[in-house]
Write a protein that holds these residues in place. Structure first.
Motif, PDB file in Angstrom:
ATOM      1  N   GLY A 180     -30.933  64.748  40.006  1.00 36.73           N
ATOM      2  CA  GLY A 180     -30.658  63.404  40.486  1.00 36.73           C
ATOM      3  C   GLY A 180     -31.260  62.325  39.608  1.00 36.73           C
ATOM      4  O   GLY A 180     -31.667  61.268  40.101  1.00 36.73           O
ATOM      5  N   LEU A 181     -31.336  62.563  38.295  1.00 35.51           N
ATOM      6  CA  LEU A 181     -31.910  61.581  37.381  1.00 35.51           C
ATOM      7  C   LEU A 181     -30.990  60.363  37.241  1.00 35.51           C
ATOM      8  O   LEU A 181     -29.790  60.448  37.500  1.00 35.51           O
ATOM      9  N   VAL A 182     -31.566  59.240  36.837  1.00 32.89           N
ATOM     10  CA  VAL A 182     -30.795  58.008  36.692  1.00 32.89           C
ATOM     11  C   VAL A 182     -29.807  58.146  35.536  1.00 32.89           C
ATOM     12  O   VAL A 182     -29.994  58.983  34.638  1.00 32.89           O
ATOM     13  N   PRO A 183     -28.723  57.343  35.538  1.00 26.91           N
ATOM     14  CA  PRO A 183     -27.771  57.409  34.416  1.00 26.91           C
ATOM     15  C   PRO A 183     -28.457  57.184  33.074  1.00 26.91           C
ATOM     16  O   PRO A 183     -29.316  56.303  32.936  1.00 26.91           O
ATOM     17  N   GLY A 184     -28.090  57.981  32.098  1.00 29.60           N
ATOM     18  CA  GLY A 184     -28.666  57.864  30.761  1.00 29.60           C
ATOM     19  C   GLY A 184     -30.025  58.512  30.610  1.00 29.60           C
ATOM     20  O   GLY A 184     -30.659  58.374  29.558  1.00 29.60           O
ATOM     21  N   ALA A 185     -30.472  59.250  31.628  1.00 32.77           N
ATOM     22  CA  ALA A 185     -31.805  59.863  31.566  1.00 32.77           C
ATOM     23  C   ALA A 185     -31.906  60.871  30.428  1.00 32.77           C
ATOM     24  O   ALA A 185     -32.957  60.988  29.784  1.00 32.77           O
ATOM     25  N   GLY A 186     -30.828  61.602  30.163  1.00 36.74           N
ATOM     26  CA  GLY A 186     -30.872  62.608  29.108  1.00 36.74           C
ATOM     27  C   GLY A 186     -31.206  62.011  27.756  1.00 36.74           C
ATOM     28  O   GLY A 186     -31.978  62.578  26.978  1.00 36.74           O
ATOM     29  N   GLU A 187     -30.628  60.845  27.460  1.00 46.22           N
ATOM     30  CA  GLU A 187     -30.943  60.172  26.194  1.00 46.22           C
ATOM     31  C   GLU A 187     -32.423  59.820  26.114  1.00 46.22           C
ATOM     32  O   GLU A 187     -33.045  59.932  25.051  1.00 46.22           O
ATOM     33  N   ALA A 188     -32.985  59.370  27.238  1.00 46.69           N
ATOM     34  CA  ALA A 188     -34.402  58.992  27.243  1.00 46.69           C
ATOM     35  C   ALA A 188     -35.302  60.205  27.064  1.00 46.69           C
ATOM     36  O   ALA A 188     -36.303  60.145  26.342  1.00 46.69           O
ATOM     37  N   VAL A 189     -34.970  61.313  27.724  1.00 49.45           N
ATOM     38  CA  VAL A 189     -35.731  62.548  27.542  1.00 49.45           C
ATOM     39  C   VAL A 189     -35.698  62.955  26.077  1.00 49.45           C
ATOM     40  O   VAL A 189     -36.725  63.298  25.468  1.00 49.45           O
ATOM     41  N   PHE A 190     -34.504  62.911  25.487  1.00 49.56           N
ATOM     42  CA  PHE A 190     -34.328  63.258  24.079  1.00 49.56           C
ATOM     43  C   PHE A 190     -35.201  62.361  23.202  1.00 49.56           C
ATOM     44  O   PHE A 190     -35.928  62.833  22.316  1.00 49.56           O
ATOM     45  N   ALA A 191     -35.154  61.035  23.448  1.00 51.55           N
ATOM     46  CA  ALA A 191     -35.861  60.092  22.587  1.00 51.55           C
ATOM     47  C   ALA A 191     -37.371  60.245  22.682  1.00 51.55           C
ATOM     48  O   ALA A 191     -38.065  60.272  21.656  1.00 51.55           O
ATOM     49  N   VAL A 192     -37.900  60.337  23.900  1.00 59.41           N
ATOM     50  CA  VAL A 192     -39.350  60.465  24.059  1.00 59.41           C
ATOM     51  C   VAL A 192     -39.829  61.779  23.451  1.00 59.41           C
ATOM     52  O   VAL A 192     -40.839  61.827  22.750  1.00 59.41           O
ATOM     53  N   ALA A 193     -39.089  62.858  23.713  1.00 60.36           N
ATOM     54  CA  ALA A 193     -39.480  64.159  23.167  1.00 60.36           C
ATOM     55  C   ALA A 193     -39.414  64.166  21.644  1.00 60.36           C
ATOM     56  O   ALA A 193     -40.338  64.632  20.967  1.00 60.36           O
ATOM     57  N   ARG A 194     -38.338  63.635  21.067  1.00 61.51           N
ATOM     58  CA  ARG A 194     -38.147  63.690  19.615  1.00 61.51           C
ATOM     59  C   ARG A 194     -39.139  62.802  18.885  1.00 61.51           C
ATOM     60  O   ARG A 194     -39.377  62.995  17.682  1.00 61.51           O
ATOM     61  N   THR A 195     -39.750  61.846  19.592  1.00 59.59           N
ATOM     62  CA  THR A 195     -40.795  61.037  18.965  1.00 59.59           C
ATOM     63  C   THR A 195     -41.895  61.931  18.400  1.00 59.59           C
ATOM     64  O   THR A 195     -42.448  61.648  17.321  1.00 59.59           O
ATOM     65  N   ALA A 196     -42.220  63.012  19.098  1.00 62.80           N
ATOM     66  CA  ALA A 196     -43.232  63.954  18.588  1.00 62.80           C
ATOM     67  C   ALA A 196     -42.800  64.531  17.247  1.00 62.80           C
ATOM     68  O   ALA A 196     -43.591  64.626  16.304  1.00 62.80           O
ATOM     69  N   GLY A 197     -41.541  64.897  17.138  1.00 64.21           N
ATOM     70  CA  GLY A 197     -41.040  65.454  15.886  1.00 64.21           C
ATOM     71  C   GLY A 197     -41.000  64.425  14.772  1.00 64.21           C
ATOM     72  O   GLY A 197     -41.364  64.715  13.621  1.00 64.21           O
ATOM     73  N   TRP A 198     -40.530  63.213  15.092  1.00 67.75           N
ATOM     74  CA  TRP A 198     -40.488  62.176  14.055  1.00 67.75           C
ATOM     75  C   TRP A 198     -41.873  61.927  13.468  1.00 67.75           C
ATOM     76  O   TRP A 198     -42.020  61.763  12.253  1.00 67.75           O
ATOM     77  N   LEU A 199     -42.886  61.908  14.319  1.00 70.50           N
ATOM     78  CA  LEU A 199     -44.234  61.653  13.818  1.00 70.50           C
ATOM     79  C   LEU A 199     -44.780  62.848  13.040  1.00 70.50           C
ATOM     80  O   LEU A 199     -45.566  62.675  12.101  1.00 70.50           O
ATOM     81  N   ALA A 200     -44.365  64.057  13.392  1.00 66.92           N
ATOM     82  CA  ALA A 200     -44.761  65.225  12.601  1.00 66.92           C
ATOM     83  C   ALA A 200     -44.195  65.111  11.187  1.00 66.92           C
ATOM     84  O   ALA A 200     -44.885  65.367  10.190  1.00 66.92           O
ATOM     85  N   HIS A 201     -42.942  64.704  11.081  1.00 69.07           N
ATOM     86  CA  HIS A 201     -42.325  64.531   9.765  1.00 69.07           C
ATOM     87  C   HIS A 201     -42.951  63.346   9.026  1.00 69.07           C
ATOM     88  O   HIS A 201     -43.096  63.376   7.793  1.00 69.07           O
ATOM     89  N   ALA A 202     -43.325  62.305   9.777  1.00 66.48           N
ATOM     90  CA  ALA A 202     -43.998  61.169   9.146  1.00 66.48           C
ATOM     91  C   ALA A 202     -45.323  61.602   8.526  1.00 66.48           C
ATOM     92  O   ALA A 202     -45.671  61.177   7.416  1.00 66.48           O
ATOM     93  N   LEU A 203     -46.060  62.454   9.221  1.00 64.98           N
ATOM     94  CA  LEU A 203     -47.328  62.946   8.692  1.00 64.98           C
ATOM     95  C   LEU A 203     -47.120  63.678   7.374  1.00 64.98           C
ATOM     96  O   LEU A 203     -47.930  63.550   6.439  1.00 64.98           O
ATOM     97  N   GLU A 204     -46.047  64.455   7.262  1.00 66.81           N
ATOM     98  CA  GLU A 204     -45.754  65.122   5.985  1.00 66.81           C
ATOM     99  C   GLU A 204     -45.484  64.090   4.893  1.00 66.81           C
ATOM    100  O   GLU A 204     -45.986  64.214   3.766  1.00 66.81           O
ATOM    101  N   GLU A 205     -44.680  63.072   5.217  1.00 69.41           N
ATOM    102  CA  GLU A 205     -44.335  62.073   4.204  1.00 69.41           C
ATOM    103  C   GLU A 205     -45.543  61.237   3.800  1.00 69.41           C
ATOM    104  O   GLU A 205     -45.692  60.881   2.632  1.00 69.41           O
TER     105      GLU A 205
END
Length: 421
Positions: A377-402
């Motif tokens: 029963g999540l709000v509309p567009g919740a999947g995009e938000a889950v994706f974005a918040v979760a992927r922030t961890a990955g983006w910062l991992a790649h940033a640390l490499e760069e």
């Protein structure tokens, strides 16, 4: 065999031994030969192929060679995520296994630092807590937004507000980036409007305790997580989506980091690309697909209308996992176990059955994320938000490499325009 032949064969092994050492099928050995990865010779008896033992050993230590980059692909060396046949691996660990046993915070720490974070924070360790000034600014910045705006649209503005109020955002040393990452992810979550007022569901820094997954649930779901199984599936989805090698948004994030943009700018770059319907926005399409299936009998009509109109059916097929996305299967199994008999699960299952009947590609993680959202029963567009918040961890991992490298990423174009005059 003559002594000369024995000397000639020294340092060479047969196909069976080489395949066992590399953990591949014998046919793969010959593919490596055709690509110049391995050298092969005939045994003196003419009936066997032999491979140089030292070369096989070096390949085994280095890991299997990935295929050459295809059209539109950019090859960048990274030690963060490897893609397998149906799943991915975070620094060598099976992401599907981690989704079943770890917290999102533990997986983020593993992506960032390559070491396990203790379940109980060590004394002096930075907690996963947003900066109060940043959350207050992000909440205020949203005051003029139209009602009904999707969460992902809000996250763009929230990231900018958090950045503007953080005087330490330009500290690019590993410890500084990790501390910023924890506060940034917590801030993205806590500045979203609260969907319910359960503990941890407050706004502006109120009720900011508990795990990130539970905090995000309370922003995206109108009711508290009454079933531990659904919350577990929700956190598993975050873990599965935390990184996926060089997806389009991650390339954007790495380019930003390569020119020493701060972590907030890195995340803003990733968010901009993630919103595309061929990337993180795909879960919203799958969400609307399931919502149209009012009852299981409607699945045939809903899928058929999209195909008749020449539209792709969202949530099916994947550019990497041609034979099936293991993330999708695991997440669907968690949803089934948490909510057997749920009417929205029945609708999702009907879509899966109809897709199989029509021989569509296998479902991907976007479909399972949409199914989770429908059942919870999540709000509309919740999947995009889950994706974005979760992927922030990955983006910062790649940033640390760069940040640890010297020069900016500079892809080159293959010019096909008019001859310069």
């Amino acid at each position: 065999m003559r002594m000369a032949d024995e000397e000639q064969l020294s340092g060479w092994i047969d196909a069976k031994a080489a395949a066992e050492r590399l953990g591949v099928k014998p046919a793969t050995l010959y593919a490596y030969v055709s690509r110049g990865v391995l050298r092969r010779r005939q045994a003196p008896d003419g009936r066997r192929s032999l491979f140089e033992a030292a070369q096989v050993e070096e390949l085994a230590r280095r890991g299997r060679p990935r295929r050459p980059p295809g059209p539109g692909e950019l090859a960048i060396e990274s030690a963060i995520t490897a893609l397998g046949a149906d799943r991915h691996y975070y620094r060598g660990r099976d992401a599907l296994e981690m989704a079943g046993s770890r917290t999102f915070e533990e997986v983020a720490a593993w992506l960032w630092q390559g070491r396990d974070e203790p379940r109980e924070p060590e004394e002096g360790a930075e907690p996963w807590r947003a900066r109060a000034e940043g959350v207050a600014a992000a909440v205020a910045a949203q005051s003029g937004l139209p009602p009904g705006l999707l969460p992902l649209d809000r996250l763009h503005l929230i990231a900018a507000a958090l950045a503007a109020t953080d005087p330490l955002r330009h500290h690019l040393d590993p410890e500084g980036v990790v501390a910023t990452g924890r506060a940034l992810i917590a801030g993205l979550v806590e500045a979203l409007p609260a969907a319910n007022r359960a503990p941890g569901g407050g706004r502006g820094g109120e009720g900011s305790g508990g795990r990130i997954a539970e905090r995000l649930w309370n922003r995206l779901c109108p009711h508290p997580p009454g079933d531990a199984g659904l919350l577990r599936a929700f956190e598993a989805a975050m873990i599965l989506l935390a990184d996926h090698e060089l997806a389009a948004s991650t390339v954007a994030a790495r380019v930003a980091a390569s020119v020493r943009a701060d972590p907030y700018a890195v995340v803003a770059s990733g968010l901009g690309v993630l919103s595309g319907p061929l990337h993180g926005g795909a879960s919203y399409g799958a969400e609307r697909l399931i919502a149209e299936v009012a009852d299981p009998e409607a699945a045939s009509r809903v899928v058929g209308e999209r195909l008749r109109g020449g539209e792709p059916v969202p949530g099916f097929g994947h550019a990497v996992y041609k034979s099936g996305d293991g993330r999708a299967a695991l997440l669907m199994d968690l949803v089934r176990a948490a909510a057997p008999g749920h009417d929205r699960l029945a609708a999702a299952e009907a879509v899966l059955a109809e897709a199989a009947r029509r021989r569509l590609p296998e479902p991907n993680v976007d479909f399972s994320l949409a199914a989770l959202g429908a059942v919870a029963g999540l709000v509309p567009g919740a999947g995009e938000a889950v994706f974005a918040v979760a992927r922030t961890a990955g983006w910062l991992a790649h940033a640390l490499e760069e940040y640890g490298r010297r020069g900016p990423l500079r892809p080159r174009a293959v010019y096909v325009g008019p001859e310069p005059s």
